[in-house]
Each structure stands twice: as structure tokens, then as C-alpha cells.
Design a protein around this motif. Sequence first.
Motif, PDB file in Angstrom:
ATOM      1  N   LEU A 326       0.834  -1.215   0.000  1.00 57.50           N
ATOM      2  CA  LEU A 326       0.000   0.000   0.000  1.00 57.50           C
ATOM      3  C   LEU A 326       0.870   1.267   0.000  1.00 57.50           C
ATOM      4  N   LEU A 327       2.002   1.221   0.676  1.00 61.90           N
ATOM      5  CA  LEU A 327       2.877   2.406   0.718  1.00 61.90           C
ATOM      6  C   LEU A 327       3.582   2.616  -0.623  1.00 61.90           C
ATOM      7  N   GLY A 328       4.041   1.530  -1.222  1.00 62.76           N
ATOM      8  CA  GLY A 328       4.706   1.610  -2.526  1.00 62.76           C
ATOM      9  C   GLY A 328       5.801   2.671  -2.548  1.00 62.76           C
ATOM     10  N   ARG A 329       5.901   3.403  -3.623  1.00 61.62           N
ATOM     11  CA  ARG A 329       6.975   4.400  -3.805  1.00 61.62           C
ATOM     12  C   ARG A 329       6.883   5.567  -2.815  1.00 61.62           C
ATOM     13  N   GLU A 330       5.734   5.707  -2.160  1.00 58.40           N
ATOM     14  CA  GLU A 330       5.578   6.835  -1.218  1.00 58.40           C
ATOM     15  C   GLU A 330       6.098   6.514   0.166  1.00 58.40           C
ATOM     16  N   ARG A 340      10.273   8.840  14.875  1.00 63.80           N
ATOM     17  CA  ARG A 340      10.194   7.494  15.471  1.00 63.80           C
ATOM     18  C   ARG A 340      11.064   6.519  14.670  1.00 63.80           C
ATOM     19  N   ARG A 341      11.216   5.317  15.252  1.00 65.21           N
ATOM     20  CA  ARG A 341      11.955   4.261  14.557  1.00 65.21           C
ATOM     21  C   ARG A 341      10.967   3.429  13.744  1.00 65.21           C
ATOM     22  N   VAL A 342      11.361   3.122  12.526  1.00 69.60           N
ATOM     23  CA  VAL A 342      10.506   2.330  11.649  1.00 69.60           C
ATOM     24  C   VAL A 342      11.325   1.170  11.065  1.00 69.60           C
ATOM     25  N   PHE A 343      10.711   0.006  11.037  1.00 69.18           N
ATOM     26  CA  PHE A 343      11.324  -1.200  10.470  1.00 69.18           C
ATOM     27  C   PHE A 343      10.423  -1.728   9.363  1.00 69.18           C
ATOM     28  N   LEU A 344      10.991  -1.897   8.177  1.00 68.29           N
ATOM     29  CA  LEU A 344      10.256  -2.433   7.031  1.00 68.29           C
ATOM     30  C   LEU A 344      10.762  -3.854   6.775  1.00 68.29           C
ATOM     31  N   THR A 345       9.828  -4.802   6.550  1.00 73.37           N
ATOM     32  CA  THR A 345      10.236  -6.200   6.380  1.00 73.37           C
ATOM     33  C   THR A 345       9.776  -6.777   5.028  1.00 73.37           C
ATOM     34  N   PRO A 346      10.247  -6.215   3.918  1.00 79.47           N
ATOM     35  CA  PRO A 346       9.776  -6.687   2.610  1.00 79.47           C
ATOM     36  C   PRO A 346      10.432  -7.991   2.150  1.00 79.47           C
ATOM     37  N   HIS A 347       9.677  -8.826   1.419  1.00 80.46           N
ATOM     38  CA  HIS A 347      10.331  -9.842   0.586  1.00 80.46           C
ATOM     39  C   HIS A 347      10.670  -9.149  -0.740  1.00 80.46           C
ATOM     40  N   GLY A 348      11.267  -9.894  -1.661  1.00 81.99           N
ATOM     41  CA  GLY A 348      11.774  -9.273  -2.887  1.00 81.99           C
ATOM     42  C   GLY A 348      10.723  -8.497  -3.666  1.00 81.99           C
ATOM     43  N   GLY A 349       9.509  -9.049  -3.748  1.00 79.44           N
ATOM     44  CA  GLY A 349       8.440  -8.398  -4.503  1.00 79.44           C
ATOM     45  C   GLY A 349       8.017  -7.092  -3.850  1.00 79.44           C
ATOM     46  N   GLU A 350       7.838  -7.143  -2.544  1.00 76.45           N
ATOM     47  CA  GLU A 350       7.436  -5.920  -1.818  1.00 76.45           C
ATOM     48  C   GLU A 350       8.539  -4.863  -1.903  1.00 76.45           C
ATOM     49  N   PHE A 351       9.787  -5.320  -1.837  1.00 81.72           N
ATOM     50  CA  PHE A 351      10.910  -4.373  -1.935  1.00 81.72           C
ATOM     51  C   PHE A 351      10.850  -3.619  -3.261  1.00 81.72           C
ATOM     52  N   SER A 352      10.609  -4.359  -4.353  1.00 80.24           N
ATOM     53  CA  SER A 352      10.655  -3.691  -5.662  1.00 80.24           C
ATOM     54  C   SER A 352       9.432  -2.797  -5.893  1.00 80.24           C
ATOM     55  N   ARG A 353       8.361  -3.009  -5.117  1.00 81.30           N
ATOM     56  CA  ARG A 353       7.229  -2.076  -5.230  1.00 81.30           C
ATOM     57  C   ARG A 353       7.533  -0.753  -4.515  1.00 81.30           C
TER      58      ARG A 353
END
Length: 463
Positions: A326-330, A340-353
Motif C-alpha cells: 500500500l505504501l509503494g513508492r511513497e 520514530r523508529r521504523v522497520f520495514l520487512t519486505p520480501h523481494g516483490g514488496e521491496f521492488s514495489r
Amino acid sequence: MSRLPAGAPIVTAAQMRAAEEAVFAGGATPLALMERAGVAVARQVARLAAGRPILVLAGTGGNGGDGYAAARLLREAGCDVRVASLGPPTHPAAMTMAARWTGPTWPLASAASAPVVVDALLGIGAARPFAAEPAAALDRLLALADLRIAVDLPSGRDPGTGEGGIQADVTIALGALKPAHVLGDDRAGHVLLADLSIPLASDWSTLSRPTLRPPRREATKFTRGKLVVVGGAMAGAGVLAASAALHGGAGYVILAEPERRDGAPHALVRRHVADASALATLLADDGIGAVLVGPGLGRDEAAQAQLAVVLASPHDLVIDGDALTLLGREVGARIGTDRRRVFLTPHGGEFSRMFTGHGSKIAATAGAAAASGATVIHKGPATVIADPSGRVQVAADASSWLASAGTGDVLAGLVAARLAAGDEHPAETAVWLHGRAAARVGAGLIADAMIPALSPLLDRPST
Ligand SMILES: NC(=O)C1=CN([C@@H]2O[C@H](COP(=O)(O)OP(=O)(O)OC[C@H]3O[C@@H](n4cnc5c(N)ncnc54)[C@H](O)[C@@H]3O)[C@@H](O)[C@H]2O)[C@@H](O)CC1
Ligand SMILES: Nc1ncnc2c1ncn2[C@@H]1O[C@H](COP(=O)(O)OP(=O)(O)O)[C@@H](O)[C@H]1O
Ligand SMILES: [K+]
């Protein structure tokens, strides 16, 4: 992928060359350094060959020089060694090493294979793919070998990305691990690290063993980490994440769900959150240590609204799954890492979005962390953890049985639990616990089975 040493530096080919130059500036000669490499290779090859005849494939550069040096040392130690040469060396130190080798030598194209083949054709300096003729000879020689040992890198493997290259059973990494030893497929086989006493500085390393401590004596369930997991359309994902958080050390876990649901684990505090405004009310609590959003969230309007409420809250965040899409490029503009501290946990597909990554998985993930201000945990066979300061840790030896639905939800729950509990390195600890739990469960694991395997690890960090 083999068990790699924990906390070992990972350097690029350019950093490796700079480190070697510093050693030369300190008085060591290229020949002396090549001899060190030859000694390290010969020691491992002798051990692994265990008396079987050895064929060393020697290239024309520095990698070939290591091969000639190792061949000489193995022969002096009484091994049955031959060399198959790609041609006369062009690298100055390698010329000397080739001249010092006085044993049997064949051109690559007409050499006979041996039970043990040592690949010293190309290392980190390789610039172009093999021509057809040496490639065919190489295929023939490797196909007949029982054991294939690569010097520094499997020849043809891109040192930066780990793409391509021959199939090796064992790779002896010289002086330091390079990205190609931790990224890519398993064509490097079992990776051994040979210490050449070259001082190294790098922001990148393999994952270190975390420091895990029991709760403080004066702990309460709230101070141990109060976590809100925002559940969604797919109920199972939220339960997996929240259960993993409970078993991963959080003291108080609330699962906020769009429908009234019940069931195990009963330690979970379930809250019915009918809409975004109910979620906003739940999140108006200073005692919350972290919020996890994304596992099973869905991507519809309701999901968008829940995500907006989470982003508007002041809490530290772990963002996973659908929320990343949902966040995508934004992503960088919306997550508010200035407060604040933020942690993103993408797999490869989510990373490329979210990100237009450049270079290797390590470089791309480091770039994403710098651009977004978040710590990015880029999952997969090698999980790359990059924080915004440029620090990178890579977990490259997790079980491939983790490629199973729901294991990412478990990881997201663990990161959130460690964040809520005040762990200084929540991402690293979580990835380590996740990998060790998977190893304990073993073949055929399912995500649910990892959860009870987590708790014993909190107490026994050395297992
Ligand atoms: N400089 C030194 O004294 C040391 C070198 N080391 C070794 O040196 C290696 C790096 O050496 P180099 O920079 O010479 O690089 P490489 O030995 O990896 O390869 C470069 C050489 O291969 C040739 N080449 C490139 N692509 C080819 C292809 N497709 N087919 C055939 N030939 C090809 C090039 O013309 C050049 O001669 C390291 O991986 C390591 O094994 C280590 O021993 C540490 C010390
Ligand atoms: N081939 C693999 N080897 C090791 N770990 C893997 C492999 N494939 C996936 N994983 C790990 O499994 C987990 C899968 O997460 P994810 O793709 O988000 O799954 P889900 O959304 O179904 O929970 C991640 O921790 C990832 O690093
Ligand atoms: K090689």
C-alpha cells in the motif's frame, strides 16, 4: 548454504583491493601475500582431498597465482598434484608462482580430470564471461570430479551480486567474505573463510549473535514491551505474528481485529476494532512500545484507512506485508522516520514495489534504508538488514524450509516484540531468533511450529 562465521566483515572487490594495497604500503609484497593465500588454500585442499589426486585449474591472473602456489605446497607435502593451465600468467606475482611450480602441467583443453579439482581460474578480478573453448573444457573437468574446491570465488561468479559461476562444493574465501559468498544461489557450496591477516574495515558483515537478557527483576508486563498487532482480513497472519511476539519476549500483546474472534493463544489480548476510528482510540495510549501493521491486512479501503491511522500515531512501527504494498513508492514520505523508529520487512516483490534498487541486494537494501530513514529487512535466502546509518548485516545461512507461507508473519512479530521490549538491535535479534528457530524445527517446517521453538532460544543464546 553453509553456516558462515558470525559477525565477519563483508567487503566489495574494490574494498578488498584497497585493503591489499594498504598491506603492500606497509611493506608486504604482492608475492608474499599470494604465498599466504597459497598456504591457506593448500591447507584446506590437503584436508579435504584426504589423499585423493588433485588437479589445480590455474588462470592467468592473481587467482591463478594462488593456484600455482597451492599446487607447489601440496606437492611438497606429498600430494599427487597436476596443473591444468589456461595460459601463461600475465599478473607479475602469478608469473613468479608459475615459474616456481615444476610439476606436471597440461593445457586446460587436453587435461584429464581428477577426483579433486581446484578452481583457481578467476577470482574477484574477472571481467568477462569465459570463451566457449575453456568453458567446454571446464565443464568436462568439473563433471568428472568428486569434489570441486573454488579458490576465492567459483570462477565466473560476479563478486558483487553472486550471479553466475561454476558449481563448487567448497569455496575458500580469501582474506574476507565478499557479497558473492553470501548472495546468490548455492553454487559457492560450503564457504570457508581463510584469514590472510589483511586488516579490514567495513560497514557490512554477517549477522552477529545477539545479546539476550532475561527481563529485569523489577519488570512488569507493560515495561517488558507492550505491542499492538493490527490484524486484518486474513486472520491467521495476525495470530501468527502476535503469537511469535509473545514467544519472542514481548510482555503484553494486543491483537486488534476487524471481527470478534477467539481462540489460542489465550495470553493474547484480543480487541475488536470495528473501524479506523476505533483503532485510533486503541492507539491513543502512551504505554504502547510498538505497533505492527501489515500481516494479513488486505489492500482494500479499510486497510488503507487502518494504515493511515497507524502512520498518524506517534509509535515506533514495524511495517510488513500488504502495508508495504500500500505504501509503494511513497514509503519514505509517509512513514515519519524523523519522529520514530521504523522497520520495514519486505520480501523481494514488496521491496521492488517500494524501491528502485541498484546493484547487489546489499547495495540496494542499504540505499533503501538511507532513502527511507527506516531499517530495511530485505528477506529471502539471504536476508539483508540495513539501517539508515549504512550498517548492514546479512543472514545468509537460514534453512530453505523457511520458504513457506506465514514464516514472514512470524518474523514481523519478532521484530515488533524486540522493538517494544527495548532491544537495541531489534531487527538483528529477530532475524537471528527466526533462523535458529527454523533450524530447530528442521525439515518440513510450518510457521506455527516455529513459535514454540522461539522461547527456549531466549534463554540459551548460544544454541
Ligand atoms: N594481488 C595479490 O597479490 C593477491 C591476489 N589474490 C588473488 O587474486 C585474485 C584477483 O586477481 P586478479 O585481479 O588478477 O583477477 P583474477 O585472477 O580474478 O582474473 C583476472 C585475470 O583473468 C583474465 N580474465 C578475465 N576474464 C577472463 C575470462 N573470461 N576468461 C579468461 N581469462 C579471463 C584477465 O585477463 C586477468 O588476467 C583474487 O581473487 C585472489 O584469488 C589473493 O591471493 C590475495 C593476494
Ligand atoms: N529459500 C529461502 N531460504 C531461506 N529463507 C527463506 C527462503 N525463502 C524465504 N525465506 C524466509 O522465509 C520468510 C518468508 O517471508 P514472506 O515471504 O514474507 O512469507 P509470508 O508472507 O508467507 O509470511 C522470510 O523470513 C524469508 O527470509
Ligand atoms: K576461482
